[in-house]
Scaffold this motif. Structure first.
Motif, PDB file in Angstrom:
ATOM      1  N   GLU A   1       0.832  -1.202   0.000  1.00 18.08           N
ATOM      2  CA  GLU A   1       0.000   0.000   0.000  1.00 18.08           C
ATOM      3  C   GLU A   1       0.866   1.251   0.000  1.00 18.08           C
ATOM      4  OE1 GLU A   1      -3.159  -0.267  -0.470  1.00 18.08           O
ATOM      5  OE2 GLU A   1      -2.969  -2.441  -0.347  1.00 18.08           O
ATOM      6  N   ARG A   2       1.951   1.177   0.723  1.00 18.27           N
ATOM      7  CA  ARG A   2       2.806   2.357   0.820  1.00 18.27           C
ATOM      8  C   ARG A   2       3.603   2.581  -0.467  1.00 18.27           C
ATOM      9  NH1 ARG A   2       6.709   1.843   4.925  1.00 18.27           N
ATOM     10  NH2 ARG A   2       6.250  -0.341   5.270  1.00 18.27           N
ATOM     11  N   LEU A   3       3.873   1.480  -1.140  1.00 17.18           N
ATOM     12  CA  LEU A   3       4.642   1.606  -2.377  1.00 17.18           C
ATOM     13  C   LEU A   3       3.773   2.177  -3.493  1.00 17.18           C
ATOM     14  CD1 LEU A   3       7.373   1.004  -3.688  1.00 17.18           C
ATOM     15  CD2 LEU A   3       6.503  -1.238  -4.321  1.00 17.18           C
TER      16      LEU A   3
ATOM     17  N   PHE B   1       8.375  -7.692 -10.303  1.00 11.40           N
ATOM     18  CA  PHE B   1       7.299  -8.033 -11.233  1.00 11.40           C
ATOM     19  C   PHE B   1       6.052  -8.444 -10.479  1.00 11.40           C
ATOM     20  CE2 PHE B   1      10.614  -9.172 -14.567  1.00 11.40           C
ATOM     21  CZ  PHE B   1      10.651  -7.865 -14.967  1.00 11.40           C
ATOM     22  N   GLY B   2       6.277  -9.146  -9.390  1.00 12.28           N
ATOM     23  CA  GLY B   2       5.142  -9.520  -8.554  1.00 12.28           C
ATOM     24  C   GLY B   2       4.406  -8.283  -8.088  1.00 12.28           C
ATOM     25  N   ILE B   3       5.159  -7.321  -7.560  1.00  9.64           N
ATOM     26  CA  ILE B   3       4.537  -6.081  -7.100  1.00  9.64           C
ATOM     27  C   ILE B   3       3.848  -5.373  -8.249  1.00  9.64           C
ATOM     28  CG2 ILE B   3       4.956  -3.831  -6.077  1.00  9.64           C
ATOM     29  CD1 ILE B   3       7.497  -4.915  -4.892  1.00  9.64           C
ATOM     30  N   ALA B   4       4.553  -5.307  -9.354  1.00 12.97           N
ATOM     31  CA  ALA B   4       4.032  -4.563 -10.487  1.00 12.97           C
ATOM     32  C   ALA B   4       2.747  -5.184 -11.007  1.00 12.97           C
ATOM     33  CB  ALA B   4       5.077  -4.485 -11.590  1.00 12.97           C
ATOM     34  N   SER B   5       2.697  -6.503 -11.028  1.00 15.69           N
ATOM     35  CA  SER B   5       1.477  -7.157 -11.497  1.00 15.69           C
ATOM     36  C   SER B   5       0.319  -6.816 -10.568  1.00 15.69           C
ATOM     37  CB  SER B   5       1.670  -8.665 -11.525  1.00 15.69           C
ATOM     38  OG  SER B   5       2.725  -8.993 -12.389  1.00 15.69           O
ATOM     39  N   ARG B   6       0.597  -6.856  -9.294  1.00 16.84           N
ATOM     40  CA  ARG B   6      -0.438  -6.529  -8.316  1.00 16.84           C
ATOM     41  C   ARG B   6      -0.920  -5.101  -8.542  1.00 16.84           C
ATOM     42  NH1 ARG B   6      -1.157  -8.897  -3.353  1.00 16.84           N
ATOM     43  NH2 ARG B   6      -0.743 -10.735  -4.593  1.00 16.84           N
ATOM     44  N   LEU B   7       0.030  -4.215  -8.726  1.00 17.76           N
ATOM     45  CA  LEU B   7      -0.334  -2.806  -8.917  1.00 17.76           C
ATOM     46  C   LEU B   7      -1.087  -2.589 -10.214  1.00 17.76           C
ATOM     47  CD1 LEU B   7       2.852  -1.027  -7.641  1.00 17.76           C
ATOM     48  CD2 LEU B   7       0.638  -1.225  -6.524  1.00 17.76           C
ATOM     49  N   MET B   8      -0.634  -3.266 -11.217  1.00 18.84           N
ATOM     50  CA  MET B   8      -1.296  -3.156 -12.515  1.00 18.84           C
ATOM     51  C   MET B   8      -2.744  -3.557 -12.362  1.00 18.84           C
ATOM     52  SD  MET B   8       0.033  -2.051 -15.165  1.00 18.84           S
ATOM     53  CE  MET B   8      -1.129  -1.697 -16.446  1.00 18.84           C
ATOM     54  N   ARG B   9      -2.950  -4.616 -11.628  1.00 20.08           N
ATOM     55  CA  ARG B   9      -4.316  -5.069 -11.383  1.00 20.08           C
ATOM     56  C   ARG B   9      -5.101  -3.967 -10.695  1.00 20.08           C
ATOM     57  NH1 ARG B   9      -5.701 -10.285  -7.590  1.00 20.08           N
ATOM     58  NH2 ARG B   9      -7.958  -9.971  -7.391  1.00 20.08           N
ATOM     59  N   GLN B  10      -4.480  -3.401  -9.702  1.00 19.09           N
ATOM     60  CA  GLN B  10      -5.158  -2.372  -8.940  1.00 19.09           C
ATOM     61  C   GLN B  10      -5.498  -1.157  -9.814  1.00 19.09           C
ATOM     62  OE1 GLN B  10      -3.722  -2.581  -5.216  1.00 19.09           O
ATOM     63  NE2 GLN B  10      -4.658  -0.730  -4.386  1.00 19.09           N
ATOM     64  N   ILE B  11      -4.565  -0.765 -10.623  1.00 18.07           N
ATOM     65  CA  ILE B  11      -4.790   0.384 -11.498  1.00 18.07           C
ATOM     66  C   ILE B  11      -5.958   0.131 -12.432  1.00 18.07           C
ATOM     67  CG2 ILE B  11      -3.817   1.636 -13.469  1.00 18.07           C
ATOM     68  CD1 ILE B  11      -1.044   1.208 -12.087  1.00 18.07           C
ATOM     69  N   LEU B  12      -5.913  -1.042 -13.037  1.00 14.17           N
ATOM     70  CA  LEU B  12      -6.958  -1.344 -14.015  1.00 14.17           C
ATOM     71  C   LEU B  12      -8.314  -1.487 -13.339  1.00 14.17           C
ATOM     72  CD1 LEU B  12      -4.963  -3.773 -16.311  1.00 14.17           C
ATOM     73  CD2 LEU B  12      -5.539  -1.387 -16.742  1.00 14.17           C
ATOM     74  N   VAL B  13      -8.292  -2.085 -12.187  1.00 13.43           N
ATOM     75  CA  VAL B  13      -9.559  -2.251 -11.468  1.00 13.43           C
ATOM     76  C   VAL B  13     -10.083  -0.884 -11.028  1.00 13.43           C
ATOM     77  CG1 VAL B  13     -10.572  -3.126  -9.331  1.00 13.43           C
ATOM     78  CG2 VAL B  13      -9.150  -4.614 -10.758  1.00 13.43           C
ATOM     79  N   ASP B  14      -9.192  -0.034 -10.551  1.00  9.85           N
ATOM     80  CA  ASP B  14      -9.618   1.319 -10.170  1.00  9.85           C
ATOM     81  C   ASP B  14     -10.290   2.030 -11.335  1.00  9.85           C
ATOM     82  OD1 ASP B  14      -8.611   0.926  -7.730  1.00  9.85           O
ATOM     83  OD2 ASP B  14      -6.865   2.245  -7.945  1.00  9.85           O
ATOM     84  N   HIS B  15      -9.651   1.917 -12.470  1.00  9.74           N
ATOM     85  CA  HIS B  15     -10.214   2.580 -13.637  1.00  9.74           C
ATOM     86  C   HIS B  15     -11.545   1.976 -14.036  1.00  9.74           C
ATOM     87  CE1 HIS B  15      -6.526   4.778 -14.141  1.00  9.74           C
ATOM     88  NE2 HIS B  15      -7.126   5.471 -15.102  1.00  9.74           N
ATOM     89  N   ALA B  16     -11.602   0.680 -13.965  1.00  8.48           N
ATOM     90  CA  ALA B  16     -12.847   0.017 -14.309  1.00  8.48           C
ATOM     91  C   ALA B  16     -13.957   0.468 -13.365  1.00  8.48           C
ATOM     92  CB  ALA B  16     -12.657  -1.493 -14.242  1.00  8.48           C
ATOM     93  N   ARG B  17     -13.620   0.618 -12.095  1.00 11.17           N
ATOM     94  CA  ARG B  17     -14.609   1.065 -11.106  1.00 11.17           C
ATOM     95  C   ARG B  17     -15.123   2.452 -11.448  1.00 11.17           C
ATOM     96  NH1 ARG B  17     -11.692  -1.252  -6.506  1.00 11.17           N
ATOM     97  NH2 ARG B  17     -12.692  -3.271  -6.250  1.00 11.17           N
ATOM     98  N   LEU B  18     -14.175   3.353 -11.735  1.00 12.05           N
ATOM     99  CA  LEU B  18     -14.549   4.712 -12.125  1.00 12.05           C
ATOM    100  C   LEU B  18     -15.534   4.674 -13.280  1.00 12.05           C
ATOM    101  CD1 LEU B  18     -11.298   6.877 -12.223  1.00 12.05           C
ATOM    102  CD2 LEU B  18     -13.432   7.371 -11.007  1.00 12.05           C
ATOM    103  N   HIS B  19     -15.152   3.892 -14.236  1.00 16.99           N
ATOM    104  CA  HIS B  19     -15.932   3.805 -15.455  1.00 16.99           C
ATOM    105  C   HIS B  19     -17.296   3.208 -15.175  1.00 16.99           C
ATOM    106  CE1 HIS B  19     -16.413   3.600 -19.807  1.00 16.99           C
ATOM    107  NE2 HIS B  19     -17.080   2.479 -19.577  1.00 16.99           N
ATOM    108  N   ALA B  20     -17.293   2.112 -14.444  1.00 18.46           N
ATOM    109  CA  ALA B  20     -18.536   1.405 -14.177  1.00 18.46           C
ATOM    110  C   ALA B  20     -19.483   2.259 -13.349  1.00 18.46           C
ATOM    111  CB  ALA B  20     -18.246   0.091 -13.470  1.00 18.46           C
ATOM    112  N   ALA B  21     -18.910   3.068 -12.473  1.00 21.35           N
ATOM    113  CA  ALA B  21     -19.751   3.907 -11.628  1.00 21.35           C
ATOM    114  C   ALA B  21     -20.617   4.835 -12.473  1.00 21.35           C
ATOM    115  CB  ALA B  21     -18.885   4.728 -10.682  1.00 21.35           C
ATOM    116  N   GLU B  22     -20.017   5.316 -13.531  1.00 26.67           N
ATOM    117  CA  GLU B  22     -20.777   6.223 -14.397  1.00 26.67           C
ATOM    118  C   GLU B  22     -21.895   5.503 -15.129  1.00 26.67           C
ATOM    119  OE1 GLU B  22     -17.973   8.006 -17.034  1.00 26.67           O
ATOM    120  OE2 GLU B  22     -16.694   8.613 -15.355  1.00 26.67           O
ATOM    121  N   LYS B  23     -21.628   4.287 -15.460  1.00 25.25           N
ATOM    122  CA  LYS B  23     -22.598   3.565 -16.303  1.00 25.25           C
ATOM    123  C   LYS B  23     -23.519   2.682 -15.469  1.00 25.25           C
ATOM    124  CE  LYS B  23     -20.032   4.838 -19.823  1.00 25.25           C
ATOM    125  NZ  LYS B  23     -20.269   5.428 -21.107  1.00 25.25           N
ATOM    126  N   ARG B  24     -23.467   2.880 -14.175  1.00 26.44           N
ATOM    127  CA  ARG B  24     -24.216   2.012 -13.275  1.00 26.44           C
ATOM    128  C   ARG B  24     -25.630   1.782 -13.780  1.00 26.44           C
ATOM    129  NH1 ARG B  24     -21.854  -1.216 -10.820  1.00 26.44           N
ATOM    130  NH2 ARG B  24     -20.398   0.230  -9.886  1.00 26.44           N
TER     131      ARG B  24
END
Lengths: 897, 189
Positions: B25-27, B80-103
């Motif tokens: 989380e801190r990274l 890479f492990g960290i980066a994959s986790r973060l990548m997931r988080q980034i994409l999920v965050d964006h998906a959430r933003l997006h989905a919220a609008e189209k709820r």
């Protein structure tokens, strides 16, 4: 689900998936797994086909359509004088926006490239200003111009470029279904733009299809020309390093020299053009199969020959390569653009491959020539490009003349890389072995030809130093790799020894043009010596091997001696002498052998002369003299014997001079000058002979200096400047002539002092110091250079002493002492260093006395006396210095009064 | 990147190494921006001749961080492990933003052919996959990690094998069964 169960499911699933569909049910039933597990497995198996596609795509790809939305914040904002009106995409350097002038000064749309924030904007602007003229001159119908550089309000640097609407050239070609001829026409326009830029001294460095846009009228425009001029090199390196090393942007268009971070020239752009042409003709890139793996692609670009375009043109497009809609459609319809391989084979293959040569200088020399060759092909005329076969290389190699040497070296290197790779492969594939061995011997022949045919031809040519060094190190590199493959091959070990010795010549030999890196040269000689010993040990009766070993010891000895490593030099001379005497005994009638023995004795004798061990010198010279006299009686005009005689006369006259027998010295040197002038007339282009004249004159000049005859000394020393000065101008990196020049200037300085011309004394000494410190900087470990610096500085001190400027004397001597103390400790075997140090203390004492500091003067005299006393005990004081101790004691007493 | 940030990142990585989960989380703030920027670059390359390679993206982010921070990244695969986790988080965050609008729009269908999934559903698909992956992690954490590295981090089997210190064959097997399981679960939604 329970983890336990899931494990069982996975195991079973794994087994079942290996089976054909029809066998699965049966297998499951007999597996003995619980009904629950079996049901789970069956349920999962139902998705086997459908799941394949899902996971082929990545989350990033999957997310791209919704990802951007929140991020287009820049739209409508002003950046410098521009207003952002759209986004064009991301380039390697950062975001690119479409913008227009916000100040309404011009109606102009521009592409704004935002750069990394960490760039120094003011440097960027400054460089832009500096390059403005060049960039402004890049006005060409096919080049998009660089318009401006600046920074945003929050300090992000940007570049403004002419905005171009169009498709990348590769897409344009496939979208418009251009035929071969049309593609070639279009590509030639690109070449003309590149050529234009090159003529304006601008290299692109990053040519690729996405930087070449073609508009609806079919006019190509090259983007980003000039950016490399503005961005600092480290920025670009950083950029290309991260980008290329990581495969984000596979280095598909980068040349071998770019991948190796070597200097980038117009030839680099030619290479990239070659890749682009390859792609336009075939829809494939030369090494695209390797692009997935960075190591592989590097290796391929650096080592592999690209396949001929004609052989890949009908290959299906690679899966995984992202395709345009058009290409996908073509694929699904089973048709790619059909170029007949025959239309590419021959000329076009050759043209493309010539542009793609690994060695920059073997590519087309200009984009214009590339375009011209293409045009010739289009008109049915013969082209200049030739296939790059081994036979062709060999032919080129054997035909090569002096001027072509450097080009040829690169061929060798290319083949060497190739052969190593081939040999390595041979280990894996037995079938390849025969072929590899064939090439092995080809290359060995080729390299030998370099060492034994080409090298001697240019060895004694003035100004050939760089070429020689290149030949040698390259030949050595690959001989090293060959010797790993054939370590039991004595003949090869011998060849390798020769190569090491040649390297040693170039790096460290003091008797010829060399680069003056003595220790490196010595290492090389000694490696060679080890190999020679091994070869002789395998066959002790082999006189040729013995001869080579004797020579090796001799060269090592001389080099050591020239490098002031006296004790080691004497040991090496003794070794050489032993082997030489054996050789003379084995071939008693050979005049050559006797001459060589004489030369060895003379050179060995130089050491005791220098160290004032006169008796030892006399013994060696006497034996040499008897040999030379016998030889000259047999054949008085023989130049080798003349050379030996001058050598002997020079050194023995010097010895006589230092014994106080100046008349004897002058007689000997007069004869030496005569004989060496004869030789110089006989061999006007031989550097060694010419230098030998200089050396004789120099010793003459030194003799008059020893005799303290100022006027004669200036007369004889003045002309010795000319030869090394001229030689150094021709070849500024030649360490030997630089050293010679320093010595001549120093001698002249001493002569001026004797003639009481003090301003000239200081001037010449300072010139000598400047030459010598250059050399010392290049080889900081070289004691000889340091020692000379100290001596020259002492000369200046002496002069200031005469001029009664004690402060300057003391300052100069402080330098001297600082230089000499560590050298004296490091080299105990050379007494003259301690002598020099003693004299420095003595002079410093006198200066302090002049200033009135008697105590300090006495203290320094004690140091001087200590050193000289030690030398006297070692019997290492010159004849002329036999009263030195008494003088020193008297001086000390005088100061102490 | 400042000195202070450097030492902070080093410290965080150390903590992560020591098993401190909240180090991630801190990274995040340090790596997030870089990964996001990289994702944008990658996505905008659709016209170029390069396949979208999340691996490359992660590599790039990794190298840039390493370069800027001057840290000697001993453990590449770790990152890479960290980066994959973060990548997931980034994409999920964006998906959430997006989905919220189209709820409240269409129900979700995860079709066989990805190209047939309407854009507005893709964000939701990512979110669902994210949830399912969490479920998988409950009973097979390693397998979930493999999926994360492959799908979000774009790592290939060899890289995953190196990062998790298991054999490449194992990765292949795990991926095979994970794929089937995920797909079935997605289809149920």
């Amino acid at each position: 689900m329970q983890s336990e169960n899931w494990k069982k499911v996975k195991v079973l699933l794994d087994e079942v998936l290996k089976l054909e569909a029809v066998e699965r049910r049966n297998y499951l039933e007999q597996s003995g797994a619980s009904a629950e597990i079996r049901a789970e497995v069956e349920s999962l198996l139902a998705f086997e086909n459908e799941s394949e596609d899902l996971m082929r795509l990545s989350a990033v790809e999957f997310s791209k359509d919704f990802f951007d939305e929140a991020e287009n914040a820049l739209l409508g904002k002003n950046i410098g004088a521009y207003r952002i009106i759209g986004e064009l995409g991301y380039g390697g350097m950062g975001a690119v926006y479409l913008a227009e002038r916000a100040d309404g000064k011009f109606e102009q749309r521009v592409a704004l490239k935002l750069l990394k924030r960490e760039m120094n904007t003011s440097a960027l602007r400054r460089r832009f200003q500096q390059e403005r003229e060049i960039l402004a001159s890049l006005e060409h119908p096919h080049i998009a111009r660089l318009l401006d550089a600046g920074q945003t309000d929050d300090k992000i640097p940007f570049l403004a470029m002419e905005y171009v609407e169009g498709l990348p050239i590769d897409e344009y070609c496939s979208d418009h279904d251009l035929d071969l001829n049309e593609r070639l026409d279009l590509f030639r326009k690109v070449c003309s733009a590149v050529n234009f830029a090159h003529r304006n001294l601008v290299v692109h460095r990053d040519l690729k299809p996405s930087n070449i846009l073609v508009n609806e009228e079919g006019i190509p425009k090259l983007l980003d020309f000039g950016i490399s001029k503005i961005l600092p090199a480290e920025y670009e390196q950083l950029n290309s390093a991260t980008v290329t090393r990581l495969g984000v942007m596979t280095p598909s268009y980068a040349s071998p020299e770019q991948l190796q971070n070597k200097s980038v020239t117009t030839a680099t752009d030619i290479y990239s053009l070659g890749v682009i042409l390859y792609e336009l003709l075939t829809n494939h890139r030369p090494f695209e199969a390797k692009e997935g793996d960075l190591k592989e692609i590097y290796k391929a670009v650096l080592e592999n020959e690209p396949e001929r375009p004609s052989s890949v043109v009908n290959r299906p497009l690679r899966i995984g390569k992202s395709l345009t809609a058009e290409q996908k459609e073509q694929l699904t319809e089973g048709k790619t653009r059909n170029t007949n391989p025959k239309s590419l084979s021959g000329d076009l293959d050759n043209i493309v491959l010539k542009a793609l040569r690994k060695e920059p200088e073997r590519r087309y020399s200009s984009a214009e020539n590339l375009a011209e060759d293409i045009h010739r092909h289009q008109r049915g005329l013969p082209v200049t490009a030739r296939p790059n076969t081994f036979a062709y290389r060999a032919e080129k190699f054997f035909k090569r003349n002096k001027a072509g040497v450097i080009g040829g070296i690169l061929i060798i290197l290319a083949i060497a890389v190739g052969i190593v790779a081939t040999l390595w492969q041979a280990r894996i594939a037995q079938a390849e072995r025969v072929k590899a061995e064939k090439r092995f011997s080809d290359v060995r022949k080729l390299a030998n030809s370099y060492l034994f045919d080409v090298y001697p031809e240019i060895e004694n040519l003035e100004g050939s130093l760089k070429a020689r060094e290149k030949i040698i190190t390259n030949a050595l590199q690959y001989l090293d790799s060959l010797s790993n493959e054939a370590s039991n091959d004595l003949e090869l070990q011998g060849e390798l020894a020769t190569a090491y010795e040649k390297v040693g010549d170039v790096l460290g030999a003091m008797n010829n043009s060399s680069l003056g890196n003595v220790q490196a040269g010595l290492d090389s000689y000694e490696k060679a010596g080890k190999l020679r010993e091994a070869v002789l040990a395998a066959n002790p009766a082999n006189l040729e091997a013995k001869e080579k070993l004797a020579n090796n010891y001799y060269v090592v000895a001389r080099t050591l001696w020239n490098n002031s490593q006296t004790a080691q030099a004497e040991a090496a001379f003794e070794k050489a002498l032993k082997v030489r005497r054996e050789l003379v005994a084995a071939q008693p009638d050979s005049v050559v052998m006797q001459n060589r023995l004489a030369v060895l004795l003379i050179d060995y004798g130089a050491i005791p002369v220098f160290n004032s061990q006169t008796e030892k010198a006399v013994v060696l010279f006497d034996e040499a003299y008897q040999i030379v006299e016998r030889l000259r009686q047999k054949d008085p005009e023989n130049p080798d014997f003349k050379k030996t005689l001058t050598r002997l006369l020079r050194i023995s006259s010097k010895a006589k001079g230092s014994l106080g027998d100046f008349e004897g010295g002058i007689r000997g040197l007069t004869q030496a000058v005569e004989v060496s002038n004869e030789l110089a007339k006989q061999f006007p282009n031989d550097f060694r002979v010419q230098r030998s004249v200089w050396l004789t004159n120099t010793i003459f000049c030194e003799l008059y200096i020893d005799k303290q005859d100022g006027q004669k000394a200036v007369e004889t020393c003045q002309p010795t400047i000319d030869f090394p000065k001229a030689a150094l101008e021709k070849e500024p990196e030649n360490g030997v002539v630089a050293f010679d020049l320093a010595i001549s200037r120093f001698n002249l300085s001493r002569a001026f002092r004797l003639a009481e011309k003090y301003p000239q004394t200081i001037e010449e000494a300072e010139k000598a110091i400047s030459v010598m410190s250059e050399m010392s900087k290049k080889s900081p470990a070289d004691l000889e250079y340091k020692r000379n610096l100290a001596i020259y500085e002492t000369e200046i001190a002496r002069t200031y002493l005469k001029l009664k400027q004690p402060d300057k004397v003391i300052a100069a001597l402080q330098n001297v002492i600082q230089i000499l103390i560590p050298i004296a400790e490091a080299d105990q075997a050379t007494p003259t260093i301690r002598y020099d140090l003693g004299m420095a203390y003595r002079l410093s004492a006198e200066a302090h006395y002049q200033k009135g500091d008697k105590a300090k003067a006495v203290e320094l005299m004690d140091k001087a006396i200590g050193l000289i006393q030690n030398l006297k005990e070692l019997n290492a004081l010159r004849e002329t210095d036999k009263n030195l101790m008494t003088e020193l004691e008297n001086e000390k007493a005088h100061y102490g009064k | 990147m400042s000195e202070q940030q450097n030492s902070e990142i080093t410290q965080i990585l150390q903590d992560w190494n020591d098993g401190n989960e909240n180090a991630k989380e801190r990274l995040l703030p340090f790596v997030y921006d870089e990964l996001k920027r990289q994702a944008r670059i990658l996505m905008s390359r659709e016209r170029s001749n390069h396949t979208l390679q999340p691996t490359a993206l992660v590599h790039e982010a990794f190298m840039r961080l390493a370069e800027q921070s001057g840290i000697d990244w001993q453990n590449r695969s770790h990152f890479f492990g960290i980066a994959s986790r973060l990548m997931r988080q980034i994409l999920v965050d964006h998906a959430r933003l997006h989905a919220a609008e189209k709820r409240g729009s269409n129900p979700i269908h995860f079709s066989v052919d990805d190209l047939q999934i309407p854009v507005e559903q893709r964000a939701d698909s990512i979110l669902i996959l994210n949830d399912i992956l969490d479920q998988l992690a409950e009973f097979d954490e390693q397998q979930a990690q493999i999926v994360e590295m492959r799908f979000f981090g774009g790592m290939n089997n060899a890289e995953i094998a190196e990062a998790l210190e298991i054999s490449e064959r194992t990765v292949g097997r795990e991926w095979q069964s994970a794929k089937l399981w995920l797909f079935r679960e997605l289809s149920r939604n």
